[in-house]
Design a protein around this motif. Structure first.
Motif, PDB file in Angstrom:
ATOM      1  N   ILE A 252       0.831  -1.200   0.000  1.00  0.00           N
ATOM      2  CA  ILE A 252       0.000   0.000   0.000  1.00  0.00           C
ATOM      3  C   ILE A 252       0.866   1.252   0.000  1.00  0.00           C
ATOM      4  N   SER A 253       1.948   1.239   0.781  1.00  0.00           N
ATOM      5  CA  SER A 253       2.852   2.388   0.815  1.00  0.00           C
ATOM      6  C   SER A 253       3.513   2.614  -0.540  1.00  0.00           C
ATOM      7  N   PHE A 254       3.856   1.519  -1.217  1.00  0.00           N
ATOM      8  CA  PHE A 254       4.514   1.625  -2.516  1.00  0.00           C
ATOM      9  C   PHE A 254       3.536   2.121  -3.571  1.00  0.00           C
ATOM     10  N   ILE A 255       2.297   1.617  -3.540  1.00  0.00           N
ATOM     11  CA  ILE A 255       1.295   2.017  -4.528  1.00  0.00           C
ATOM     12  C   ILE A 255       0.895   3.480  -4.348  1.00  0.00           C
ATOM     13  N   SER A 256       0.876   3.956  -3.115  1.00  0.00           N
ATOM     14  CA  SER A 256       0.492   5.355  -2.875  1.00  0.00           C
ATOM     15  C   SER A 256       1.461   6.331  -3.531  1.00  0.00           C
ATOM     16  N   ARG A 257       2.680   5.877  -3.808  1.00  0.00           N
ATOM     17  CA  ARG A 257       3.659   6.747  -4.451  1.00  0.00           C
ATOM     18  C   ARG A 257       3.478   6.802  -5.962  1.00  0.00           C
ATOM     19  N   PHE A 258       2.659   5.919  -6.509  1.00  0.00           N
ATOM     20  CA  PHE A 258       2.425   5.934  -7.951  1.00  0.00           C
ATOM     21  C   PHE A 258       1.778   7.240  -8.400  1.00  0.00           C
ATOM     22  N   LYS A 259       0.965   7.839  -7.523  1.00  0.00           N
ATOM     23  CA  LYS A 259       0.245   9.051  -7.892  1.00  0.00           C
ATOM     24  C   LYS A 259       1.171  10.253  -8.077  1.00  0.00           C
ATOM     25  N   ARG A 260       2.415  10.129  -7.686  1.00  0.00           N
ATOM     26  CA  ARG A 260       3.368  11.222  -7.876  1.00  0.00           C
ATOM     27  C   ARG A 260       3.818  11.334  -9.335  1.00  0.00           C
ATOM     28  N   PHE A 261       3.574  10.297 -10.120  1.00  0.00           N
ATOM     29  CA  PHE A 261       4.026  10.283 -11.506  1.00  0.00           C
ATOM     30  C   PHE A 261       2.875  10.668 -12.434  1.00  0.00           C
ATOM     31  N   SER A 262       3.218  11.438 -13.457  1.00  0.00           N
ATOM     32  CA  SER A 262       2.215  11.927 -14.404  1.00  0.00           C
ATOM     33  C   SER A 262       2.267  11.231 -15.749  1.00  0.00           C
TER      34      SER A 262
END
Length: 222
Positions: A35-45
């Motif tokens: 979950i912590s790793f997936i939450s960082r996906f939103k930083r990429f456009s």
């Protein structure tokens, strides 16, 4: 007033471990890490940026393990997709690994899904014996609510030179992806694109000019 209050007994505060009224939820360290790793996906456009970032991590891990560092980007793509699928379709993946039927309320039951050798959830269907490529016969299932689906639609929309929704969806399918509810997921992007640039301004009309004197009064017949 203190005489009207009931006395607190320690036995009344005891909750038996098998009490059915108490709902317990456990979250393993692996789930927390995912979950912590997936939450960082939103930083990429963009899809290319997120794949490049994850490829750096994959290359580092392979180097530490003294394994082959080739095709890091392909492995990064599979890693991103696998995490997104596990986050959304965890129950379905568990049932498939245990050779159990999917529940009737599953969003992907009608797709006859299966898990390939790399642990990726793919569409099954009735064309298993077809002569098409494996990725076309069995596209990768992408959850519609994840950020990865938006990045893939954006990439395919740019690949077809910002043309219509149909061409973009065809590009998504041609690249071996099956996004759940792709038409509705892609709708906000096309609505935003149609309301930018000159389309967002006031309506324009071409002004009429005077007819030249040398022009005949009526067109000649052929």
């Amino acid at each position: 007033w203190n005489q009207q209050l009931p006395l607190m007994n320690q036995e009344n505060l005891y909750i038996p471990p098998d009490d059915k009224e108490i709902k317990r939820t456990t979250l393993s360290s692996i789930d927390q890490e995912r979950i912590s790793f997936i939450s960082r996906f939103k930083r990429f456009s963009s899809w290319s940026n997120i794949v490049s970032a994850v490829a750096v991590i994959v290359r580092y891990v392979l180097k530490k393990r003294k394994q082959n560092e080739k095709d890091c980007k392909d492995k990064a793509e599979m890693r991103i997709i696998r995490l997104s699928q596990e986050n959304e379709f965890g129950k379905e993946i568990k049932s498939l690994k245990e050779n159990k039927p999917l529940q009737n309320d599953s969003k992907i039951k009608t797709l006859d899904p299966f898990i390939d050798n790399e642990g990726i959830l793919r569409v099954g269907g009735r064309i298993r014996r077809g002569t098409w490529e494996f990725n076309i016969k069995h596209p990768v299932i992408i959850p519609k609510s994840c950020h990865v689906a938006k990045l893939l639609i954006k990439m395919c929309h740019e690949r077809v030179a910002h043309q219509g929704r149909g061409l973009t969806i065809n590009e998504v399918r041609a690249r071996g992806f099956w996004i759940i509810g792709c038409t509705k997921t892609a709708a906000p992007r096309f609505w935003a694109a149609s309301n930018t640039g000159n389309n967002s301004g006031a309506s324009r009309f071409q002004s009429l000019t005077w007819v030249p004197i040398s022009m005949p009064a009526s067109p000649s017949s052929f």
